[in-house]
Write a protein that holds these residues in place. Structure first.
Motif, mmCIF file in Angstrom:
data_model
loop_
_atom_site.group_PDB
_atom_site.id
_atom_site.type_symbol
_atom_site.label_atom_id
_atom_site.label_comp_id
_atom_site.label_asym_id
_atom_site.label_seq_id
_atom_site.Cartn_x
_atom_site.Cartn_y
_atom_site.Cartn_z
ATOM 1 N N UNK A 133 -21.581 -23.358 33.931
ATOM 2 C CA UNK A 133 -21.009 -24.682 33.657
ATOM 3 C C UNK A 133 -19.581 -24.780 34.185
ATOM 4 N N UNK A 134 -18.776 -23.755 33.935
ATOM 5 C CA UNK A 134 -17.398 -23.756 34.422
ATOM 6 C C UNK A 134 -17.351 -23.765 35.944
ATOM 7 N N UNK A 135 -18.190 -22.955 36.574
ATOM 8 C CA UNK A 135 -18.194 -22.886 38.039
ATOM 9 C C UNK A 135 -18.680 -24.197 38.655
ATOM 10 N N UNK A 136 -19.652 -24.856 38.029
ATOM 11 C CA UNK A 136 -20.109 -26.156 38.541
ATOM 12 C C UNK A 136 -18.991 -27.188 38.483
ATOM 13 N N UNK A 137 -18.304 -27.231 37.334
ATOM 14 C CA UNK A 137 -17.222 -28.206 37.193
ATOM 15 C C UNK A 137 -16.099 -27.921 38.179
ATOM 16 N N UNK A 138 -15.779 -26.632 38.378
ATOM 17 C CA UNK A 138 -14.737 -26.273 39.343
ATOM 18 C C UNK A 138 -15.141 -26.667 40.753
ATOM 19 N N UNK A 139 -16.402 -26.375 41.134
ATOM 20 C CA UNK A 139 -16.871 -26.727 42.476
ATOM 21 C C UNK A 139 -16.867 -28.236 42.674
ATOM 22 N N UNK A 140 -17.208 -28.979 41.635
ATOM 23 C CA UNK A 140 -17.230 -30.439 41.761
ATOM 24 C C UNK A 140 -15.809 -30.992 41.921
ATOM 25 N N UNK A 141 -14.848 -30.410 41.188
ATOM 26 C CA UNK A 141 -13.453 -30.854 41.346
ATOM 27 C C UNK A 141 -12.939 -30.538 42.752
ATOM 28 N N UNK A 142 -13.265 -29.350 43.218
ATOM 29 C CA UNK A 142 -12.820 -28.978 44.561
ATOM 30 C C UNK A 142 -13.440 -29.883 45.620
ATOM 31 N N UNK A 143 -14.699 -30.248 45.402
ATOM 32 C CA UNK A 143 -15.371 -31.126 46.351
ATOM 33 C C UNK A 143 -14.728 -32.520 46.366
ATOM 34 N N UNK A 144 -14.440 -33.039 45.174
ATOM 35 C CA UNK A 144 -13.819 -34.366 45.081
ATOM 36 C C UNK A 144 -12.415 -34.373 45.666
ATOM 37 N N UNK A 145 -11.737 -33.215 45.671
ATOM 38 C CA UNK A 145 -10.389 -33.117 46.226
ATOM 39 C C UNK A 145 -10.405 -32.742 47.698
ATOM 40 N N UNK A 146 -11.583 -32.652 48.286
ATOM 41 C CA UNK A 146 -11.694 -32.365 49.714
ATOM 42 C C UNK A 146 -11.380 -30.945 50.091
ATOM 43 N N UNK A 147 -11.562 -30.006 49.189
ATOM 44 C CA UNK A 147 -11.206 -28.623 49.469
ATOM 45 C C UNK A 147 -12.277 -27.885 50.269
#
Length: 821
Positions: free
Chosen positions: A530-544
């Motif tokens: 769950x933590x890794x999914x949320x982190x990956x989604x934030x990174x994706x939304x920030x264009x990382x």
């Protein structure tokens, strides 16, 4: 709750759903019986800009709704940008023992997203931490001191465990009540015999339907008797005799019906079935080191012999003893009413037989357990011969193997003869007592039968005259008492004989499993996931992710991670060499190869990845995203005694595996012969026919299945050892796991075919599964494969190569010292 519609969630059902997938967060959930409720998570990957919904349902398996959990069927609505919904299921503890129960959860009717191909269904395992049969002897069981538990105490706890189950408890009550009905028939026959002799066949004036009055002494006798001195048809002895005969005969038909009905009650059939299923389930969920300590012959004999002895010669004998006690109670009523002197056997028999049983218990138990051990040795020898028949044939060991088996069989038969001798000696006392009491009473006959004698006095007790019918009925009672008390004695001895098998079953039913460890790891993976999914989604939304168009699902960027993973190579349960510590991350969607010297831990690492071996608390961790299904495949190839098709499906349905054409294409890719592959069509038709007949309840199904099993292994004779390796690969590609850990997948192939196998694995990784529709390629999760390799040419066909050694741990192959590479 009413099902949500496309209008409810603001989605036009005529438009294709967004690039999003809805599924469970993992394939298996765990919950302990003592926990009041559990959490099931439904996740949405991909484009979550719009609302979506699905239907969630629970389905019974071995766990039943109401008894083990509270069933749920409801709609789950996701709002815009909402990626996770949780469902809470109440767990029911009904007080009865249960080992490992399962039920299924599914999602369907997805609107606003695509349904996950595999994780639209998941299994829930309900774990019980109690000991079997109860926790009364928990300390002895956990400390492997089962031999110190009193046999009668363990049997009593098993009886309590059976009676705690509602279905079994109801049928136990039925068994007891029906047994007492048979006793009532015995009581009826006693008085019918007495009535025929003393009333129907009595001499005297019966014109008014009643015998003439006897003297004052006889009047005292009549007042205590329960026999009415009146003809059923006044003045007509013949019709009365016919009525008595009908009363004697007609109830016997109902006794037959009762016995037939008892055959179909859940006791003992369901009790035996539950023991066998629970034992097998326990064994299947044991860690490998525990399974290796259990001999196949021990498990087989426990199923075939010990279960029967515990249920039929143990528990069911308790019910039979209760029935006999009821019969003796009715006999006591007859004796007190008709001839109180006959109560002597009821006092003397139990005392003598109890003393005798106590003196014989130890020797009886000893010879029974010795015979069981010898029988286990025979089963073990048979298993050894069958498993090593090729070795025996190749090295001409037939005579040696036969001599060895003959010696074992001779020891068993000697133990059987000894057991039979002890049983005969133990059982002979009861009939001796019966003959003695009947002989004494017959000797008194001329003294105590009215009209012949005047009664007598024995040991200060006055014995008054009794009627001829009472005398004959009393002799019959003595015989019945002897038979029943002898039966009680034998039943108690058989119950004693079941103590050894009960201890053996207790050991198997309490084998250590790793399910609680898997539950803990599963919950850690879900939280970390769950933590890794949320982190990956934030990174994706920030264009990382650098604007990569290929990254449609941020969850696919979550890495497989080994953190301070510490292990050592083990052989035959012994640690060989030093331990290795690894910290490494792996991107999804690649084919990895592990290389290195022999006995350095490559296969052990694969078993860690595949969760065959679980890391202990001080051995680091392996994180694999929980939504990825993991498959470990060893080098050893196993063939089921089933058809070629069933060996490919391994319990799955053809539809869920992608259909017959996909199976045929995969088999051809793996190099299986066309003739073998073409047989799949006829086997698929036979499988469908068998399923239809099973639904229809045809009696022919069992016979057809038996015939199919006899012919099931004929196809194996046409396959070479390399073909078996091809079959093993086909199984892998059909299952289509997201994470594959496979030990030497190309070792069985020659230099020409080996590169094709590695390329086939590479295709599986790149296309996210073989022979699946290209239309949903972007909706599928990446495939990651870890293999071991011993050939340099193969290593050039994989994406990344890692060198593993005790000295240097895990290093990328290009960084490994040249001397070890």
């Amino acid at each position: 709750m009413e099902q949500a519609t496309a209008k409810d969630i603001g989605t036009d059902s005529r438009q294709p759903p967004p690039v999003a997938v809805m599924q469970f967060t993992c394939a298996t959930y765990y919950v302990a019986v003592g926990e009041p409720r559990m959490q099931i998570d439904i996740v949405r990957y991909g484009d979550c800009s719009r609302s979506a919904s699905c239907r969630f349902r629970t389905h019974d398996a071995s766990a039943k709704s109401g008894a083990n959990y509270v069933a749920i069927s409801q709609d789950m609505v996701f709002g815009a940008e909402e990626t996770l919904q949780s469902v809470y299921i109440d767990i029911v503890k009904d007080g009865s023992w249960s080992d490992i129960l399962e039920f299924e959860v599914t999602i369907s009717n997805v609107i606003g997203a695509h349904l996950g191909r595999y994780l639209h269904r998941a299994r829930v395992k309900v774990l019980n931490d109690s000991c079997w049969p109860t926790d009364k002897y928990r300390e002895e069981i956990l400390n492997d001191k089962i031999h110190l538990i009193p046999g009668i105490g363990l049997m009593f706890e098993y009886t309590k465990q059976i009676c705690s189950q509602p279905l079994l408890r109801n049928d136990i009550i039925k068994q007891l009540m029906l047994g007492q009905l048979k006793n009532l028939y015995f009581f009826l026959t006693l008085y019918l015999s007495l009535y025929m002799v003393d009333v129907v066949m009595a001499t005297g004036d019966v014109s008014d339907g009643r015998e003439e009055k006897r003297d004052e002494r006889d009047e005292r006798y009549v007042k205590t008797s329960l026999v009415p001195e009146v003809l059923i048809f006044p003045g007509n002895r013949q019709r009365t005799a016919i009525a008595v005969a009908l009363l004697y005969f007609l109830p016997f038909f109902f006794i037959y019906v009762i016995d037939q009905y008892r055959c179909f009650l859940s006791v003992p059939n369901l009790a035996r079935q539950q023991l066998k299923v629970s034992m097998m389930q326990r064994f299947l969920n044991c860690p490998e080191d525990v399974r290796l300590r259990v001999k196949q012959s021990d498990l087989t004999m426990a199923m075939l012999r010990d279960v029967m002895e515990v249920v039929d010669l143990g528990f069911m004998k308790f019910l039979e003893v209760i029935r006999i006690v009821g019969k003796l109670s009715l006999a006591l009523i007859f004796i007190l009413a008709e001839n109180r002197m006959a109560t002597v056997p009821l006092v003397v028999y139990p005392i003598i037989l109890s003393i005798w049983g106590q003196t014989r218990e130890s020797i009886t138990t000893k010879v029974i357990e010795d015979r069981a051990r010898k029988q286990d040795q025979i089963a073990n020898k048979v298993d050894e011969v069958v498993s090593n028949i090729r070795l025996i044939s190749d090295f001409f060991l037939q005579e040696s193997a036969n001599d060895d088996f003959s010696s074992t069989a001779e020891l068993y038969h000697a133990a059987s003869a000894n057991t039979a001798s002890v049983a005969v000696t133990t059982a002979f006392l009861a009939p001796w007592l019966t003959v003695a009491f009947v002989s004494v009473f017959m000797a008194l006959g001329a003294t105590i039968v009215e009209g012949v004698g005047e009664g007598c006095t024995i040991l200060g007790f006055e014995i008054k005259p009794i009627s001829l019918g009472t005398f004959l009925a009393t002799i019959n009672v003595f015989k019945e008492l002897g038979i029943e008390l002898e039966e009680v004695f034998l039943e108690m001895m058989e119950i004693q004989m079941s103590f050894g098998p009960l201890r053996a079953i207790t050991r198997l039913m309490n084998l250590k499993t790793d399910l609680h460890a898997r539950m803990a790891i599963n919950r850690l993976r879900r939280n970390e996931g769950k933590q890794q999914r949320e982190l990956a989604r934030r990174q994706y939304s920030q264009g990382q992710f650098g604007g990569q168009l290929s990254v449609r699902f941020p969850v696919d960027t979550v890495k497989i991670q080994m953190t301070n993973l510490c292990f050592s190579y083990k052989s035959l349960g012994l640690t060989v060499g030093k331990s290795i510590t690894i910290t490494q991350s792996f991107d999804q969607g690649l084919l990895y190869a592990f290389i290195g010297p022999a006995r350095q831990g490559k296969a052990t690492l694969l078993r860690r990845i595949g969760q065959v071996i679980l890391p202990k608390e001080d051995e680091g961790s392996i994180f694999v995203p929980p939504h990825l299904r993991i498959l470990h495949v060893d080098r050893e190839i196993c063939i089921l005694r089933k058809t070629f098709l069933e060996n490919l499906l391994l319990g799955e349905t053809l539809e869920r595996c992608g259909g017959l054409e996909r199976l045929k294409a995969i088999c051809l890719d793996c190099g299986l012969h066309e003739v073998t592959v073409d047989e799949l069509e006829s086997q698929e038709k036979a499988l469908s026919h068998s399923a239809e007949m099973s639904i229809a309840g045809s009696d022919v199904v069992a016979e057809e299945k038996a015939e199919a099993r006899r012919d099931a292994l004929l196809w194996t004779s046409r396959l070479s050892k390399t073909d078996f390796a091809r079959l093993n690969l086909a199984r892998v590609f059909i299952m289509n796991p997201e994470v594959l850990a496979m030990h030497h997948p190309a070792l069985a192939f020659d230099d020409r075919e080996r590169p094709k196998i590695i390329k086939l694995l590479q295709t599986h990784v790149k296309e996210k599964g073989l022979h699946l529709p290209q239309t949903d390629l972007e909706l599928r999760r990446p495939r990651t494969a870890f293999i071991t390799s011993s050939f340099e040419a193969d290593n050039r066909l994989v994406d990344k190569v890692f060198h593993i050694s005790i000295t240097h741990g895990m290093l990328p192959a290009e960084e490994a010292p040249h001397s070890i590479n």
